[in-house]
Design a protein around this motif. Structure first.
Motif, PDB file in Angstrom:
ATOM      1  N   ALA A   1       0.825  -1.216   0.000  1.00  0.00           N
ATOM      2  CA  ALA A   1       0.000   0.000   0.000  1.00  0.00           C
ATOM      3  C   ALA A   1       0.861   1.268   0.000  1.00  0.00           C
ATOM      4  CB  ALA A   1      -0.971  -0.004   1.192  1.00  0.00           C
ATOM      5  N   GLY A   2       2.099   1.152  -0.450  1.00  0.00           N
ATOM      6  CA  GLY A   2       2.971   2.328  -0.544  1.00  0.00           C
ATOM      7  C   GLY A   2       3.623   2.737   0.766  1.00  0.00           C
ATOM      8  N   GLU A   3       3.711   1.802   1.721  1.00  0.00           N
ATOM      9  CA  GLU A   3       4.247   2.159   3.044  1.00  0.00           C
ATOM     10  C   GLU A   3       5.716   2.564   3.006  1.00  0.00           C
ATOM     11  OE1 GLU A   3       3.272  -1.219   5.441  1.00  0.00           O
ATOM     12  OE2 GLU A   3       1.307  -0.426   5.946  1.00  0.00           O
ATOM     13  N   MET A   4       6.487   1.895   2.138  1.00  0.00           N
ATOM     14  CA  MET A   4       7.910   2.225   2.067  1.00  0.00           C
ATOM     15  C   MET A   4       8.091   3.675   1.640  1.00  0.00           C
ATOM     16  SD  MET A   4      10.669   2.673  -0.011  1.00  0.00           S
ATOM     17  CE  MET A   4      10.200   2.045  -1.605  1.00  0.00           C
ATOM     18  N   TRP A   5       7.229   4.101   0.703  1.00  0.00           N
ATOM     19  CA  TRP A   5       7.348   5.482   0.219  1.00  0.00           C
ATOM     20  C   TRP A   5       7.155   6.479   1.361  1.00  0.00           C
ATOM     21  CZ3 TRP A   5       3.582   4.142  -4.337  1.00  0.00           C
ATOM     22  CH2 TRP A   5       4.306   3.469  -5.342  1.00  0.00           C
ATOM     23  N   ILE A   6       6.240   6.141   2.262  1.00  0.00           N
ATOM     24  CA  ILE A   6       5.977   7.028   3.404  1.00  0.00           C
ATOM     25  C   ILE A   6       7.234   7.151   4.263  1.00  0.00           C
ATOM     26  CG2 ILE A   6       4.679   7.191   5.569  1.00  0.00           C
ATOM     27  CD1 ILE A   6       2.296   5.988   4.087  1.00  0.00           C
ATOM     28  N   ILE A   7       7.837   6.009   4.576  1.00  0.00           N
ATOM     29  CA  ILE A   7       9.019   6.008   5.442  1.00  0.00           C
ATOM     30  C   ILE A   7      10.184   6.715   4.755  1.00  0.00           C
ATOM     31  CG2 ILE A   7      10.645   4.527   6.700  1.00  0.00           C
ATOM     32  CD1 ILE A   7       7.566   4.474   7.536  1.00  0.00           C
TER      33      ILE A   7
ATOM     34  N   ARG B   1      -4.758   0.203   2.525  1.00  0.00           N
ATOM     35  CA  ARG B   1      -4.317   1.543   2.899  1.00  0.00           C
ATOM     36  C   ARG B   1      -3.076   1.392   3.761  1.00  0.00           C
ATOM     37  NH1 ARG B   1      -8.744   5.177   5.333  1.00  0.00           N
ATOM     38  NH2 ARG B   1      -8.838   3.520   6.878  1.00  0.00           N
ATOM     39  N   PRO B   2      -2.119   2.275   3.614  1.00  0.00           N
ATOM     40  CA  PRO B   2      -0.899   2.132   4.403  1.00  0.00           C
ATOM     41  C   PRO B   2      -1.180   2.222   5.898  1.00  0.00           C
ATOM     42  CG  PRO B   2      -0.943   4.235   3.224  1.00  0.00           C
ATOM     43  CD  PRO B   2      -2.089   3.432   2.713  1.00  0.00           C
ATOM     44  N   LEU B   3      -0.551   1.353   6.657  1.00  0.00           N
ATOM     45  CA  LEU B   3      -0.743   1.368   8.105  1.00  0.00           C
ATOM     46  C   LEU B   3       0.550   1.783   8.817  1.00  0.00           C
ATOM     47  CD1 LEU B   3      -2.770  -1.967   8.446  1.00  0.00           C
ATOM     48  CD2 LEU B   3      -3.659   0.354   8.317  1.00  0.00           C
ATOM     49  N   ALA B   4       1.586   2.066   8.034  1.00  0.00           N
ATOM     50  CA  ALA B   4       2.877   2.387   8.640  1.00  0.00           C
ATOM     51  C   ALA B   4       3.055   3.892   8.814  1.00  0.00           C
ATOM     52  CB  ALA B   4       4.006   1.843   7.768  1.00  0.00           C
ATOM     53  N   GLY B   5       3.957   4.238   9.687  1.00  0.00           N
ATOM     54  CA  GLY B   5       4.338   5.634   9.885  1.00  0.00           C
ATOM     55  C   GLY B   5       3.229   6.461  10.512  1.00  0.00           C
ATOM     56  N   PHE B   6       3.477   7.766  10.589  1.00  0.00           N
ATOM     57  CA  PHE B   6       2.455   8.654  11.143  1.00  0.00           C
ATOM     58  C   PHE B   6       1.226   8.664  10.246  1.00  0.00           C
ATOM     59  CE2 PHE B   6       6.566  10.493  12.592  1.00  0.00           C
ATOM     60  CZ  PHE B   6       6.416  10.181  13.930  1.00  0.00           C
ATOM     61  N   ASP B   7       1.478   8.600   8.926  1.00  0.00           N
ATOM     62  CA  ASP B   7       0.353   8.584   7.976  1.00  0.00           C
ATOM     63  C   ASP B   7      -0.543   7.368   8.176  1.00  0.00           C
ATOM     64  OD1 ASP B   7       1.185  10.566   5.329  1.00  0.00           O
ATOM     65  OD2 ASP B   7       2.712  10.048   6.817  1.00  0.00           O
ATOM     66  N   GLY B   8       0.067   6.276   8.602  1.00  0.00           N
ATOM     67  CA  GLY B   8      -0.701   5.046   8.768  1.00  0.00           C
ATOM     68  C   GLY B   8      -1.555   5.021  10.023  1.00  0.00           C
ATOM     69  N   ILE B   9      -1.234   5.896  10.985  1.00  0.00           N
ATOM     70  CA  ILE B   9      -1.962   5.863  12.270  1.00  0.00           C
ATOM     71  C   ILE B   9      -3.450   6.089  12.066  1.00  0.00           C
ATOM     72  CG2 ILE B   9      -2.197   6.911  14.565  1.00  0.00           C
ATOM     73  CD1 ILE B   9       0.496   5.552  14.176  1.00  0.00           C
TER      74      ILE B   9
ATOM     75  N   GLY C   1       9.961   9.027   2.603  1.00  0.00           N
ATOM     76  CA  GLY C   1       9.642  10.458   2.654  1.00  0.00           C
ATOM     77  C   GLY C   1      10.067  11.075   3.986  1.00  0.00           C
ATOM     78  N   TYR C   2       9.798  10.399   5.088  1.00  0.00           N
ATOM     79  CA  TYR C   2      10.183  10.914   6.411  1.00  0.00           C
ATOM     80  C   TYR C   2      11.703  11.079   6.492  1.00  0.00           C
ATOM     81  CZ  TYR C   2       5.527   9.397   7.999  1.00  0.00           C
ATOM     82  OH  TYR C   2       4.186   9.200   8.150  1.00  0.00           O
ATOM     83  N   LEU C   3      12.401  10.011   6.042  1.00  0.00           N
ATOM     84  CA  LEU C   3      13.858  10.035   6.144  1.00  0.00           C
ATOM     85  C   LEU C   3      14.417  11.192   5.315  1.00  0.00           C
ATOM     86  CD1 LEU C   3      14.552   6.203   5.992  1.00  0.00           C
ATOM     87  CD2 LEU C   3      14.814   7.692   7.990  1.00  0.00           C
ATOM     88  N   GLU C   4      13.858  11.376   4.151  1.00  0.00           N
ATOM     89  CA  GLU C   4      14.360  12.451   3.289  1.00  0.00           C
ATOM     90  C   GLU C   4      14.068  13.830   3.892  1.00  0.00           C
ATOM     91  OE1 GLU C   4      14.429   9.832  -0.817  1.00  0.00           O
ATOM     92  OE2 GLU C   4      12.751  11.212  -0.485  1.00  0.00           O
ATOM     93  N   LYS C   5      12.938  13.933   4.612  1.00  0.00           N
ATOM     94  CA  LYS C   5      12.619  15.202   5.282  1.00  0.00           C
ATOM     95  C   LYS C   5      13.649  15.524   6.366  1.00  0.00           C
ATOM     96  CE  LYS C   5       8.069  16.759   4.533  1.00  0.00           C
ATOM     97  NZ  LYS C   5       7.133  15.675   4.129  1.00  0.00           N
ATOM     98  N   ILE C   6      14.153  14.464   6.980  1.00  0.00           N
ATOM     99  CA  ILE C   6      15.160  14.666   8.023  1.00  0.00           C
ATOM    100  C   ILE C   6      16.551  14.770   7.391  1.00  0.00           C
ATOM    101  CG2 ILE C   6      15.989  13.700  10.236  1.00  0.00           C
ATOM    102  CD1 ILE C   6      13.479  12.016  10.341  1.00  0.00           C
TER     103      ILE C   6
END
Lengths: 446, 454
Positions: A197-203, A414-422, A205-210
């Motif tokens: 569900a695109g969860e890796m992309w979310i993570i 739907r992605p369940l990972a990361g803050f977006d997944g909450i 994205g976070y890493l790149e933001k940091i």
């Protein structure tokens, strides 16, 4: 119905926190186990390599059942969403299937434009028995076409699903090994995230933001080109430890890339994991950024938790997932929602993971290794769970028992990972537990 | 997206791409789930059982119970005798079924496990039954697995007492529970006492009762299977799936049979009704006549939207033969008709239908795959695609209206509860086919041609 627990299974079930659980062993013959096999383990890990041709060498079944069933998303090629196999027939069993495999690879090379760069050949149950030299065929094809053709000798019976994970990790090592002497770059590889569900992309994205570059992802949304960059990374972060710890271990030994285990499920674990990644890279400004980012995102989520908490607080959850690490994250997430986890089961949990699980749950939580439906049923009823978190085979069972369900496996959409997944996770739990359908289910007579 | 398929068709003899079939054991598992109180048992590695249960659960949205011999390295070297004996003991102790129906896998077949003698040597508890069928994954397809398991049950259980039990045995073939209910309803209207074998209605469409029953109410009972040899006769539906089981019963007990196509559409349903009439020797009731009349009326109302539309149909042989016949009745041109199951009989039947309706330029092929079908469609497109969920990739990349039918349907709900057989099933199909075509018309039509009434 009142099913009994087999004597052999008793040591795999713990009714009281702290007692030593027997795990990492084979299933009992005759059990309606939820477990799969070596091939399944190898295939799920390698399948998300988007431009790879996954050829199943064996009778058709194993190719049919794994055709595009895992929601690993791609930003590039779609090759992996097709099913390739040698569809072995009776004559092949009698006279050997190696020739057919060679012919299949030839046909693939002829057919495809642009020509394939990477082929994984999965040898299933009977290939070893009939004596096909799959390694030789792969070697010859590599030579003939100048591409990578990597054998994965995944006879279903040769161990558990975990053994398949290991074979997949070995296949990845075979692929990236020739590229191990490239110069190091600052950045991480994400291991054990399949981009469901695109969860890796979310993570990512976070890493790149940091400001942490992601060099390669293994194997979610990966490709031949991206995978061979993996040896240049400075750190490996391991999301699904069950499938990828072994790869991390090998990369650490053979490529000098240290690794840390992370989990991006739930606020607590996501925030902690981001910080741990930053800390491991040893640049104070990154740690500060990670802290800031996590705090901002957590603050955004609190109103959502507060909104749903009153409708979920006090409810009881049963967790039945593949690996132990995910179970741990889920227990924490339920704690955040004021819910209690009353049953925890995994298919391939490790001893150390069960120890953490025991430290997180209440006195009377049931912990099971390799649970089967009869046991799940018994404990769901006994513990009066309100929701089961599991995979495809558990969903109808949960519904029949009149219990809500959340798919935390291949079928999550739907992605369940990361803050977006909450928010997705919380609303999914809420929608299933509080759906009006239960009025009809539990109401009884018309 | 998902458009890997090149247009140029190249002959392949070794590489299978995007299959239109799966292996025997899942058919055996589905057949065994149609027997009451039965635990299907997969004699092989754990993955087989897990995959089969998964695909059945995904299609029916129901639990699909089965156990596994959980083969290990040792079993693959020394044979699976101890696995199956331990398994049988554990299954009876733990899950308490009436019957265990063992099917083999590619592994146990290749190492040469002799299930017959293993079962003979087993300690089977009083009143319990263990049967088996050989279902090598490298022969035929899941369709063979289904009829092989039927024959496994019949080999172990059927008897002949000499007294005709007055029942007609109906072999419904591989259909959904909703189809079985419809076939039974028609037999009921025709006043024919029947035994359906196998019978997944009530098992894989078990109603919600608030409690989970591992062995739901439905299924053919062991006694009913035993009595098959005493039956009045057999109506075997599905010329591919039904032929061997019907022939077996005839050889064993001289039970006569009528082999018919799966009753999809007007003609094939008529044939089923007429076969029932031969059993009951009564007239077709007005109620059924009226149903048929309503179907024909609907066909007439909607014919302008279906006539000469090109359709591609894929799936299991018998359901495809039925759907092709009905498509022709609707005036459609079945341009491509394929099955993955390697049965030459399929091609002959489909070509006979082409000839009967005088359509030309159509292709029928058995042992085909969806990659090939996709290539054909790329070269000469169709207006409609009918088949399992695995057609959705083709439908999307070629932008073709798509109707799901057959097995497996993994991405829609409610299908297994409804029939495609019988006049009622045909009415449902006409509605679905016209709707999907008209939805497409409405989607594509320009604003000025967009109409309220169609």
């Amino acid at each position: 119905m009142n099913t009994s627990i087999l004597e052999e299974r008793k040591t795999s079930i713990s009714h009281h926190r702290g007692s030593g659980l027997c795990c990492e062993r084979e299933s009992v013959a005759g059990a309606v186990s939820q477990r799969a096999c070596v091939y399944c383990g190898a295939r799920v890990v390698l399948n998300p390599v988007t431009d790879a041709y996954h050829i199943v060498h064996g009778p058709i079944g194993c190719a049919s059942y794994t055709w595009d069933i895992r929601g690993s998303l791609t930003s590039g090629a779609d090759t992996y969403r097709n099913s390739f196999s040698t569809d072995l027939r009776e004559t092949d069993i009698v006279f050997g299937g190696a020739k057919k495999l060679t012919a299949a690879i030839d046909e693939l090379m002829e057919k495809e434009d642009p020509a394939p760069k990477l082929i994984f050949v999965y040898a299933t149950c009977i290939v070893g028995v009939i004596g096909d030299d799959v390694e030789a065929v792969c070697r010859q094809s590599e030579k003939k076409y100048g591409i990578r053709v990597i054998p994965v000798k995944a006879s279903g019976f040769s161990g558990t699903k975990s053994q398949g994970y290991k074979l997949a990790c070995d296949a990845i090592m075979t692929l990236i090994e020739p590229h191990k002497n490239q110069p190091k770059r600052f950045g991480v590889n994400i291991l054990g995230d399949y981009n469901l569900a695109g969860e890796m992309w979310i993570i990512k994205g976070y890493l790149e933001k940091i400001a942490i570059p992601v060099i390669s992802t293994i194997t979610g949304d990966s490709s031949h080109e991206k995978l061979i960059n993996a040896p240049s990374a400075t750190l490996n972060i391991v999301q699904c430890a069950g499938s990828s710890s072994y790869l991390a271990e090998r990369m650490s030994e053979e490529m000098d890339i240290p690794y840390i285990k992370v989990s991006f499920f739930g606020i607590e674990d996501t925030a902690a994991s981001l910080l741990r990644v930053a800390d491991a890279l040893d640049k104070p400004e990154l740690s500060a950024k990670a802290r800031q980012f996590a705090a901002a995102r957590t603050a955004e989520l609190l109103p959502i938790i507060e909104k749903y908490k009153p409708r979920l607080e006090g409810k009881k959850a049963a967790v039945f997932v593949g690996g132990g690490f995910k179970a741990i994250s889920l227990i924490r997430q339920f704690n955040e929602l004021g819910m209690k986890t009353v049953i925890v089961g995994t298919q391939t949990g490790k001893r150390d993971e069960y120890e953490i699980i025991n430290s997180l749950v209440g006195e009377d939580t049931v912990v099971l290794d390799d649970a089967n439906p009869a046991e799940l049923e018994r404990f769901i009823l006994e513990k009066q769970a309100d929701i089961l978190v599991g995979g495809v085979k558990e969903r109808p069972l949960a519904y029949k028992l009149g219990v809500a369900f959340c798919d935390h496996n291949h079928e999550r959409k739907r992605p369940l990972a990361g803050f977006d997944g909450i928010e997705n996770f919380v609303t999914e739990i809420h929608k299933s537990i509080n759906s009006p359908v239960w009025k009809y289910v539990k109401g009884g007579a018309v | 997206m998902l458009d890997l398929t090149p247009k140029t068709v190249k002959e392949r003899s070794a590489l299978r791409v995007n299959p239109c079939k799966t292996c025997q054991p899942v058919g055996a598992m589905y057949a065994a789930l149609g027997v009451k109180g039965c635990m299907p048992h997969s004699h092989g590695s754990q993955g087989c059982c897990s995959y089969h249960r998964t695909v059945l659960s995904r299609h029916f949205k129901e639990p699909a119970i089965a156990s596994s011999s959980s083969f290990t390295e040792g079993a693959s070297v020394f044979g699976g005798r101890s696995n199956i004996s331990t398994a049988a003991k554990n299954i009876f102790d733990m899950y308490d079924p009436d019957i265990i129906a063992v099917h083999t896998t590619c592994l146990s077949e290749t190492i040469g496990d002799d299930l017959g003698s293993y079962i003979m040597d087993m300690d089977i508890p009083e009143g319990k039954i263990v049967v088996h069928a050989n279902t090598p994954s490298y022969v035929g397809s899941h369709i063979n697995g289904f009829f092989n398991m039927m024959m496994g049950f019949m080999n172990y259980l059927t008897k002949k007492t000499g007294t005709n039990n007055g029942k007609t045995a109906v072999f419904p073939g591989w259909v959904n529970p909703g189809d079985i209910r419809e076939l039974k309803r028609i037999a009921g209207l025709m006043n024919v006492p029947t035994t359906f074998f196998p019978d997944q209605s009530g098992v894989l469409d078990a109603p919600m009762t608030g409690k989970y029953d591992m062995y739901p109410e439905g299924g053919t009972t062991a006694e009913e299977i035993q009595g098959l040899g005493d039956s009045e006769g057999v109506i075997a539906l599905g010329e591919i799936i039904g032929a061997e089981p019907a022939e077996l019963l005839k050889k064993k007990w001289k039970t006569p049979y009528t082999l018919l196509p799966m009753p999809v559409g007007v003609t094939y349903t008529d044939q089923y009704v007429l076969a029932l009439r031969r059993q009951s020797k009564t007239e077709v009731p007005a109620e059924l006549e009226a149903e048929r009349g309503r179907l024909v009326d609907l066909l007439l109302d909607s014919h302008q939207y279906t006539y000469q539309k090109n359709v591609a149909i894929f799936g299991d042989p018998d359901v495809v033969i039925g759907l092709t016949s009905f498509a022709l009745e609707m005036g459609m041109t079945p341009k491509y008709v394929i099955t993955g199951t390697p049965k030459g009989e399929f091609t002959r039947r489909i070509e006979a239908l082409f000839a009967k309706y005088g359509v030309t330029g159509c292709t029928a092929k058995a042992n085909a795959d969806l990659f090939e079908l996709h290539q054909w469609i790329k070269n000469e497109p169709v207006d409609l695609l009918i088949g399992s969920t695995y057609g959705k990739q083709i439908a999307r990349s070629e932008d073709i209206p798509f109707l799901r039918a057959g097995f497996p349907v993994l991405d829609r709900y409610g299908g297994p509860l409804q029939p495609i057989v019988g006049y009622a099933g045909a009415i449902r199909l006409v509605e679905q086919i016209t709707n999907v075509l008209l939805d497409r018309f409405d989607r594509d039509v320009s604003d000025e041609d967009f109409e309220i009434v169609l």
